[in-house]
Write a protein that holds these residues in place. Structure first.
Motif, mmCIF file in Angstrom:
data_model
loop_
_atom_site.group_PDB
_atom_site.id
_atom_site.type_symbol
_atom_site.label_atom_id
_atom_site.label_comp_id
_atom_site.label_asym_id
_atom_site.label_seq_id
_atom_site.Cartn_x
_atom_site.Cartn_y
_atom_site.Cartn_z
ATOM 1 N N UNK A 169 2.432 4.299 2.328
ATOM 2 C CA UNK A 169 3.851 4.666 2.290
ATOM 3 C C UNK A 169 4.806 3.506 2.550
ATOM 4 N N UNK A 170 4.585 2.338 1.945
ATOM 5 C CA UNK A 170 5.582 1.265 2.118
ATOM 6 C C UNK A 170 6.851 1.598 1.344
ATOM 7 N N UNK A 171 8.003 1.289 1.932
ATOM 8 C CA UNK A 171 9.260 1.531 1.221
ATOM 9 C C UNK A 171 9.463 0.520 0.108
ATOM 10 N N UNK A 172 9.009 -0.725 0.334
ATOM 11 C CA UNK A 172 9.122 -1.771 -0.679
ATOM 12 C C UNK A 172 7.805 -2.536 -0.750
ATOM 13 N N UNK A 173 7.586 -3.182 -1.884
ATOM 14 C CA UNK A 173 6.516 -4.164 -2.037
ATOM 15 C C UNK A 173 7.153 -5.416 -2.627
ATOM 16 N N UNK A 213 1.459 -11.218 -4.344
ATOM 17 C CA UNK A 213 1.755 -12.096 -5.451
ATOM 18 C C UNK A 213 1.766 -13.564 -5.154
ATOM 19 N N UNK A 214 2.396 -14.263 -6.096
ATOM 20 C CA UNK A 214 2.341 -15.702 -6.092
ATOM 21 C C UNK A 214 1.024 -16.227 -6.617
ATOM 22 N N UNK A 215 0.225 -15.346 -7.255
ATOM 23 C CA UNK A 215 -1.144 -15.695 -7.604
ATOM 24 C C UNK A 215 -1.457 -15.567 -9.087
ATOM 25 N N UNK A 216 -0.959 -14.515 -9.728
ATOM 26 C CA UNK A 216 -1.444 -14.238 -11.077
ATOM 27 C C UNK A 216 -0.509 -13.280 -11.800
ATOM 28 N N UNK A 217 -0.515 -13.396 -13.121
ATOM 29 C CA UNK A 217 0.203 -12.442 -13.954
ATOM 30 C C UNK A 217 -0.651 -11.210 -14.259
ATOM 31 N N UNK A 218 -1.889 -11.214 -13.796
ATOM 32 C CA UNK A 218 -2.778 -10.076 -14.038
ATOM 33 C C UNK A 218 -2.361 -8.873 -13.184
ATOM 34 N N UNK A 219 -2.819 -7.673 -13.542
ATOM 35 C CA UNK A 219 -2.400 -6.451 -12.815
ATOM 36 C C UNK A 219 -3.132 -6.331 -11.481
ATOM 37 N N UNK A 220 -2.654 -7.072 -10.490
ATOM 38 C CA UNK A 220 -3.376 -7.193 -9.224
ATOM 39 C C UNK A 220 -3.482 -5.877 -8.453
ATOM 40 N N UNK A 221 -2.529 -4.979 -8.615
ATOM 41 C CA UNK A 221 -2.509 -3.747 -7.832
ATOM 42 C C UNK A 221 -3.023 -2.535 -8.600
ATOM 43 N N UNK A 222 -3.274 -2.694 -9.882
ATOM 44 C CA UNK A 222 -3.544 -1.533 -10.733
ATOM 45 C C UNK A 222 -4.743 -0.722 -10.265
ATOM 46 N N UNK A 223 -5.780 -1.384 -9.753
ATOM 47 C CA UNK A 223 -6.986 -0.671 -9.375
ATOM 48 C C UNK A 223 -6.940 -0.007 -8.014
ATOM 49 N N UNK A 224 -5.842 -0.181 -7.271
ATOM 50 C CA UNK A 224 -5.766 0.381 -5.923
ATOM 51 C C UNK A 224 -4.433 1.069 -5.652
ATOM 52 N N UNK A 225 -3.828 1.612 -6.678
ATOM 53 C CA UNK A 225 -2.528 2.269 -6.527
ATOM 54 C C UNK A 225 -2.602 3.420 -5.530
ATOM 55 N N UNK A 226 -3.653 4.232 -5.617
ATOM 56 C CA UNK A 226 -3.772 5.399 -4.744
ATOM 57 C C UNK A 226 -3.866 4.988 -3.282
ATOM 58 N N UNK A 284 3.617 -5.041 -13.856
ATOM 59 C CA UNK A 284 3.479 -5.175 -12.413
ATOM 60 C C UNK A 284 4.524 -4.329 -11.691
ATOM 61 N N UNK A 285 5.748 -4.330 -12.195
ATOM 62 C CA UNK A 285 6.793 -3.485 -11.624
ATOM 63 C C UNK A 285 6.382 -2.019 -11.711
ATOM 64 N N UNK A 335 4.396 3.053 -9.125
ATOM 65 C CA UNK A 335 3.360 4.085 -9.024
ATOM 66 C C UNK A 335 2.879 4.283 -7.593
ATOM 67 N N UNK A 336 3.027 3.263 -6.762
ATOM 68 C CA UNK A 336 2.639 3.407 -5.356
ATOM 69 C C UNK A 336 3.664 4.185 -4.545
ATOM 70 N N UNK A 337 4.821 4.448 -5.132
ATOM 71 C CA UNK A 337 5.902 5.106 -4.411
ATOM 72 C C UNK A 337 6.878 4.146 -3.768
ATOM 73 N N UNK A 338 6.585 2.839 -3.825
ATOM 74 C CA UNK A 338 7.471 1.816 -3.267
ATOM 75 C C UNK A 338 8.448 1.331 -4.332
ATOM 76 N N UNK A 339 9.481 0.635 -3.890
ATOM 77 C CA UNK A 339 10.387 -0.065 -4.797
ATOM 78 C C UNK A 339 10.067 -1.553 -4.763
ATOM 79 N N UNK A 340 10.102 -2.218 -5.911
ATOM 80 C CA UNK A 340 9.868 -3.662 -5.905
ATOM 81 C C UNK A 340 10.973 -4.398 -5.158
ATOM 82 N N UNK A 341 10.564 -5.354 -4.359
ATOM 83 C CA UNK A 341 11.464 -6.298 -3.685
ATOM 84 C C UNK A 341 11.269 -7.604 -4.443
ATOM 85 N N UNK A 342 12.235 -7.976 -5.271
ATOM 86 C CA UNK A 342 12.037 -9.022 -6.267
ATOM 87 C C UNK A 342 12.397 -10.395 -5.696
#
Length: 461
Positions: free
Chosen positions: A66-70, A47-60, A95-96, A101-108
């Motif tokens: 297996x990151x615990x947080x993002x 992040x720090x870049x855009x309000x667009x769905x930056x991770x949506x296309x690579x969730x799998x 975005x949250x 969906x990746x299995x991680x928890x957001x680190x806000x």
């Protein structure tokens, strides 16, 4: 010496062949489990870049790491408070949701500067014009995600608060102003969610005077500080280790705080990165080894995916100078930070994280006589297997005498070499597998060669 025709534990066996004069001894103790590895805490950021769905296309693909947080920049471009009394969560919610969906928890990382509280765009105006209303706003944002059941635990106050717009978020604090802002903001976070973990200051420079002042104030006034966060971009993993030691020593002067240490942005020196494609994947492994060896609690590699920024978006929240810098950096410079590039392709460093994610379960003792050759090994009781990695963080090849001590049973072994310089983009071209072989119970010794910047992995099951 155990002779394995199909090259168990290396692409090379050097029986009867002249090898380098300097030999490294590595031992893996399969009978010594040292507690949970917790590799999932060597996590990721975006992040720090855009309000667009930056991770949506690579969730799998992200889920596979297996990151615990993002870590997520909760920045003003999400427009959470467009006007007084009106909240807009839809964009940030998406975005949250992708992170979950990746299995991680957001680190806000809370970096919002709504115009209601900051009517003038100025990186040196860092405190809101109404702290009482600000606290209510912060409370409402945190409560929104608590009520949604997101499971968010970590709330960070600011991002690179010592350098302002150059860090992507327009805050440039003084030590006393950050301590004051932190006190008000965490009071609101904890009023909304008493179980949250709060901290900061996400320093760009680990020796900024902001951190000693924050520690002093939190200690003196009993203000909660559950973690201390800081960043570094450096081509030397041992230099990063030294910065972690500095922060831990500083924290040690305030034993009552009991704060975790989190390096939640790190990578190579992105202004001067080594251009050998083999360097970065090996650098990731070596840096994480140094982090874990020195006792860092968490890290977030920056970043998951590179993304072009919008000049128009940043012009609404940055000065013209800051907007120009962000746009030049992300849209015109060669980029090396993302595990996924602008064209949505996986960079070689992605595969280091994929191998590291296999270091699940309990850590095994690994020792090396060479400070350039390190490794991880684990016993994974869930999948009923063992895993091992070795790498050579050096521009010279190394001969390794490898001792596998106290193998618990006869096992089937698969050896994989990370190929960072090849042209193939398929996973089996990046992670090149050898055929399965069998290895006997007990202690086995091998000699192998690690090329410069080599990263090797073995599964034993």
């Amino acid at each position: 010496m155990l002779k394995i025709r199909s090259l168990l534990l290396s692409v090379y066996i050097f029986a009867g062949v002249q090898v380098c004069a300097q030999t490294t001894n590595v031992k893996v103790e399969f009978g010594k489990e040292l507690g949970p590895m917790k590799m999932e805490q060597m996590a990721l950021g975006q992040g720090g870049l855009s309000e667009e769905p930056m991770l949506a296309g690579r969730v799998t693909e992200i889920r596979a790491l297996h990151p615990a947080v993002i870590r997520l920049f909760v920045s003003e471009y999400y427009d959470v408070l467009p006007e007084k009394g009106k909240y807009h969560f839809t964009t940030l919610d998406s975005m949250v949701a992708n992170i979950l969906q990746t299995g991680a928890k957001p680190f806000m990382s809370f970096c919002l500067k709504p115009k209601l509280f900051f009517p003038v765009i100025d990186q040196d105006i860092v405190e809101p014009n109404d702290y009482e209303a600000w606290e209510q706003f912060v409370h409402d944002v945190v409560k929104h995600y608590l009520d949604k059941g997101t499971g968010i635990t970590y709330w960070e106050v600011g991002n690179e608060v010592d350098i302002g717009e150059d860090g992507g978020t327009p805050y440039r604090f003084k030590p006393e102003s950050y301590a004051r802002y932190y006190k008000h903001t965490v009071a609101a976070i904890l009023r909304a969610d008493p179980n949250a973990k709060v901290g900061g200051p996400a320093l760009a420079y680990y020796k900024s005077p902001i951190l000693p002042e924050l520690l002093r104030v939190c200690s003196a006034e009993k203000i909660p500080l559950h973690f201390v966060s800081f960043h570094n971009y450096n081509n030397s993993p041992t230099a990063i280790r030294g910065q972690i030691e500095y922060v831990k020593n500083l924290l040690g002067q305030y034993p009552g705080l009991k704060a975790e240490t989190i390096m939640n942005e790190w990578n190579m020196d992105l202004f001067n990165p080594p251009l050998d494609p083999r360097f970065q994947p090996c650098y990731v492994a070596e840096t994480i080894w140094q982090m874990k060896d020195v006792g860092l609690d968490w890290s977030c590699y920056y970043q998951i995916r590179d993304w072009y920024v919008s000049y128009e978006t940043f012009f609404r929240i940055h000065s013209p100078e800051g907007t120009a810098f962000m746009t030049r950096w992300w849209n015109r410079q060669a980029q090396f930070s993302g595990l996924i590039d602008y064209q949505n392709q996986l960079r070689p460093a992605y595969y280091t994280f994929k191998l590291l994610s296999r270091m699940a379960g309990n850590k095994l003792a690994v020792t090396s006589s060479n400070d350039k050759v390190h490794g991880f090994a684990t016993h994974d009781p869930k999948l009923r297997m063992h895993n091992m990695m070795l790498w050579n963080f050096s521009d010279q090849p190394v001969t390794v005498k490898l001792s596998l001590n106290d193998l618990p049973k006869e096992m089937r072994v698969r050896h994989i070499v990370l190929d960072a310089s090849g042209s193939g983009l398929e996973e089996n071209q990046r992670l090149r597998p050898d055929p399965f072989v069998q290895i006997k119970k007990g202690t086995q010794s091998l000699t192998l060669k690690l090329e410069p910047w080599a990263v090797h992995y073995w599964s034993l099951e």
